[in-house]
Design an enzyme around this catalytic site. Structure first.
Site, mmCIF file in Angstrom:
data_model
loop_
_atom_site.group_PDB
_atom_site.id
_atom_site.type_symbol
_atom_site.label_atom_id
_atom_site.label_comp_id
_atom_site.label_asym_id
_atom_site.label_seq_id
_atom_site.Cartn_x
_atom_site.Cartn_y
_atom_site.Cartn_z
ATOM 1 N N HIS A 147 -4.508 3.843 -0.407
ATOM 2 C CA HIS A 147 -5.468 4.792 0.157
ATOM 3 C C HIS A 147 -4.731 5.682 1.151
ATOM 4 C CE1 HIS A 147 -8.918 6.464 2.225
ATOM 5 N NE2 HIS A 147 -9.723 5.900 1.348
ATOM 6 N N PRO A 148 -4.895 7.000 1.065
ATOM 7 C CA PRO A 148 -4.121 7.889 1.938
ATOM 8 C C PRO A 148 -4.486 7.765 3.409
ATOM 9 C CG PRO A 148 -5.756 9.135 0.709
ATOM 10 C CD PRO A 148 -5.744 7.753 0.127
#
Length: 398
Positions: A237-238
């Site tokens: 997940h960024p």
């Protein structure tokens, strides 16, 4: 052609019973919308070109029928028309005059040129709800540009934030089409509620690009006001760490998600068993963990890689850490949480994923998708003369 079997008795009493929807549609976005209206009880007449909706030919996976066709055309009637023919165009206009909702996703401007543009239709039929689904909307530099799902995935930036670094990749389902169809469904339902209050229909306009852009709201806001767009990070997940896929000693891939500091503390103590991380500045809050993602993910990968999938699941369950398996489509078919509905395709029963919403009027099965022009004779008889009376079962649309 034989007419489709009557809908099951259990479907009577649905919220859209008596509503007539005329859908001049093809491919995915508009058929998705109209099929969900049919599920809720609307009578949906699908107007097809003489050779049929081209989605009929996408594949032959379901007993010779297209998987796309089976998925989003259930419970409709089909009439094949040549709208270059004055007679067939006049028939369509008489159908629309009796309708509550008119949906179309032809090329921009096509319905206006035929004299059935949404504005002119509502002027003639004030109670009509019209829904136009397009690629890029009614104006702008890209008005009129052909738009299919993958093209809009690319144009909207969706592919720039999806998948792993390296070669570009398509999102594996028709996400822009589906989202546009959902947005059209929402807009039509709201317009029908508004009509109950005002007595007048209204226009619903949905574009694939606008639907995709709305999905991109978080990356857009991060890039425009935070100065940095999310990178493609695969199953990570960024904006959150640790959040992603890790491999166990027996090759099982497990995705975990840590959403807050309480979950992180339990994860450290019970799953990683590395309590010194609770005082490590590189792990002091999500922002620090994201900044030191290589360090954090490396520790998680090390611990997970020493455990079997069963051992890891025991620890994750004890810690109440959110997790899931990286499954294949075949795993989905056998998944214990999957709900399906029975549907007949070419005389044989198939199982189709159920609607994601549970409602009390759910019949427990889906109606068939129609053969091409299966209802053509009956529809031509019903709407064949301008003065033909409206059937009592269909509510007034004008």
């Amino acid at each position: 052609m034989p007419r489709p079997a009557p809908r099951p008795a259990a479907t009577r009493g649905r919220p859209l019973d008596g509503l007539l929807v005329v859908a001049l549609e093809q491919a995915v976005a508009a058929p998705y919308c109209s099929s969900r209206l049919a599920d809720a009880g609307a009578r949906v007449i699908k107007v097809e070109r003489r050779e049929g909706d081209f989605a009929r030919g996408y594949d032959r996976a379901v007993h010779g029928e297209s998987s796309y066709w089976v998925w989003i055309n259930r419970g409709k009637e089909s009439v094949a028309l040549d709208l270059k023919s004055d007679g067939d165009l006049a028939l369509l206009q008489r159908m629309i005059a009796k309708a509550d909702v008119f949906i179309q996703n032809l090329a921009p401007g096509a319905t206006d040129r035929m004299g059935i543009g949404s504005a002119m239709l509502r002027e003639r039929h004030p109670r009509l709800v019209t829904c136009d689904i397009s690629g890029y909307g009614d104006d702008g530099r890209l008005f009129g540009l052909k738009a299919y799902d993958l093209l809009v995935q690319a144009e909207s930036g969706l592919v720039s934030v999806s998948g792993a670094p390296g070669e570009w990749g398509r999102i594996g389902v028709s996400l822009c089409d589906i989202t546009a169809g959902m947005n059209a469904l929402i807009g039509i339902q709201q317009a029908l509620m508004q009509r109950e209050r005002t007595g007048r229909g209204s226009a619903v306009k949905v574009s694939l690009f606008g639907s995709a852009a709305e999905l991109m709201s978080v990356p857009y806001l991060q890039a425009r006001y935070g100065g940095k767009a999310p990178e493609r990070v695969g199953l990570a997940h960024p904006s959150i760490a640790p959040y992603g896929a890790f491999t166990c000693a027996d090759g099982r891939d497990v995705v975990i998600s840590i959403q807050n500091e309480r979950e992180w503390a339990d994860f450290v103590r019970i799953v990683l068993r590395r309590t010194e991380l609770l005082d490590d500045p590189r792990c002091a809050g999500n922002a620090a963990r994201v900044a030191h993602r290589a360090f954090v993910d490396g520790l998680v990968a090390e611990v997970f890689g020493a455990l079997t999938g069963a051992e890891l699941v025991d620890r994750l369950t004890e810690a109440q850490t959110a997790f899931g398996n990286v499954n294949s489509v075949y795993d989905l078919i056998e998944h214990p949480q999957l709900r399906t509905r029975r549907m007949t395709v070419r005389g044989r029963g198939v199982e189709v994923p159920a609607s994601p919403w549970g409602v009390e009027w759910d019949a427990g099965e889906f109606a068939e998708a129609p053969a091409l022009d299966a209802d053509g004779v009956a529809i031509r008889e019903e709407f064949g003369a301008a003065e033909a009376p409206r059937k009592a079962a269909i509510s007034g649309g004008t």
